[in-house]
Design an enzyme around this catalytic site. Structure first.
Site, short mmCIF file in Angstrom:
data_model
loop_
_atom_site.label_atom_id
_atom_site.label_comp_id
_atom_site.label_asym_id
_atom_site.label_seq_id
_atom_site.Cartn_x
_atom_site.Cartn_y
_atom_site.Cartn_z
N TYR A 1 -3.57 13.00 43.09
CA TYR A 1 -2.13 13.69 43.27
C TYR A 1 -1.74 13.28 44.72
O TYR A 1 -2.36 13.48 45.72
CB TYR A 1 -2.54 15.16 43.13
CG TYR A 1 -1.35 15.92 43.45
CD1 TYR A 1 -0.72 16.40 42.32
CD2 TYR A 1 -0.95 16.48 44.62
CE1 TYR A 1 0.58 17.15 42.46
CE2 TYR A 1 0.33 17.12 44.74
CZ TYR A 1 1.00 17.49 43.77
OH TYR A 1 2.24 18.29 43.96
N GLU B 1 6.87 14.00 43.63
CA GLU B 1 5.43 14.37 43.19
C GLU B 1 4.92 13.10 42.00
O GLU B 1 5.65 12.87 41.15
CB GLU B 1 5.59 15.78 42.09
CG GLU B 1 4.01 16.27 42.12
CD GLU B 1 4.14 17.72 41.32
OE1 GLU B 1 4.62 17.59 40.33
OE2 GLU B 1 3.34 18.56 41.77
#
Ligand code: ADP
Ligand code: MG
Length: 241
Positions: A119, A207
């Site tokens: 991530y 993101e």
């Protein structure tokens, strides 16, 4: 304002980030030609809606055991079959609410051999007026759940705007993501690229979930979500809804 995954990837690619080849389509008639432009033999058919959690989502009109909004396809025929099944139907994900969102566009993408899912996000920390990388080794899943269950697995690296992304910042991010070898080398170029794109395009959030390490050891941006401040919209005449 949010843009679709395929548009976010176009933006990142223009800055030099490693993204897969892909073709966006709006009708099943276009699926075969789209897939033929890709290397194969693994393809991914990805619903383009303004919500995450597509992979684990369900189509309202399809049986409960039907596959979700991000599907692996193992041949060109398989791409076409999935495109027909997905286009025009309503995808319900953890982020769409019960009503779901109609899938009017698919992104047909080159399939990657995934070794690890990470991530990586960038956001503006308003309290200090600086941009921070927020990263975790626990990619490909709901980051809120990671924050809740194992907050120690989320690391933040704040970037000094005067210095930009320094070698020490890259080392800290590589370390937080446990990147070594070629993946760590890729990080040296990727993290400054992401920061540059974020700042120059006036993003409020970027993101990447997941950022992957491929079986060949290299990094690739596999999913991308970009948000712009409403008042930054006029700076993006090239990006259309
Ligand atoms: P979402 O976050 O909306 O579910 P993603 O783009 O993150 O959508 O896709 C979900 C999962 O599907 C990823 O975590 C990854 O495991 C897999 N996936 C997505 N794109 C690819 C690809 N190009 N090649 C291989 N697997 C993929
Ligand atoms: Mg994702």
């Amino acid at each position: 304002m949010n843009i679709h995954e395929y548009q976010a990837k176009q933006v990142l690619k223009a800055f030099g980030a490693p993204v897969a080849e892909g073709v966006a389509i709006t009708s099943a008639d276009q699926a075969e030609a789209a897939a033929k432009q890709l290397p194969g033999p693994l393809y991914v058919v990805k619903s383009q809606i303004h919500a995450g959690g597509r992979g684990k989502g369900k189509f309202k009109e399809l049986p409960a055991d039907a596959k979700g909004g991000v599907r692996l396809a193992f041949s060109i025929e398989d791409v076409v079959k999935n495109a027909k099944e997905m286009l025009g139907n309503t995808l319900v994900t953890a982020q769409t609410g019960e009503a779901g969102k109609q899938v009017n566009r698919l992104y047909i993408e080159d399939g990657a051999d995934i070794a690890r899912e990470l991530y990586c996000s960038l956001l503006v920390d308003r309290s200090v007026g600086q941009t921070a990388f927020v990263v975790s080794t626990e990619g490909g899943m709901d980051i809120e759940a990671v924050a809740h269950d194992t907050p120690e697995k989320i690391k933040s690296v704040v970037i000094d705007p005067a210095a930009g992304v320094t070698d020490a910042d890259v080392a800290a991010i590589n370390d937080a993501l446990a990147l070594t070898g070629e993946a760590a080398e890729d990080g040296k170029s990727l993290f400054p690229i992401l920061y540059k794109a974020f700042v120059e395009k006036d993003m409020s959030m970027l993101e990447i979930n997941p950022l992957i390490v491929m079986e060949n050891g290299h990094l690739r941006v596999l999913d991308a979500k970009v948000s712009f401040d409403g008042n930054a919209l006029f700076r993006h005449p090239d990006i259309k809804e």
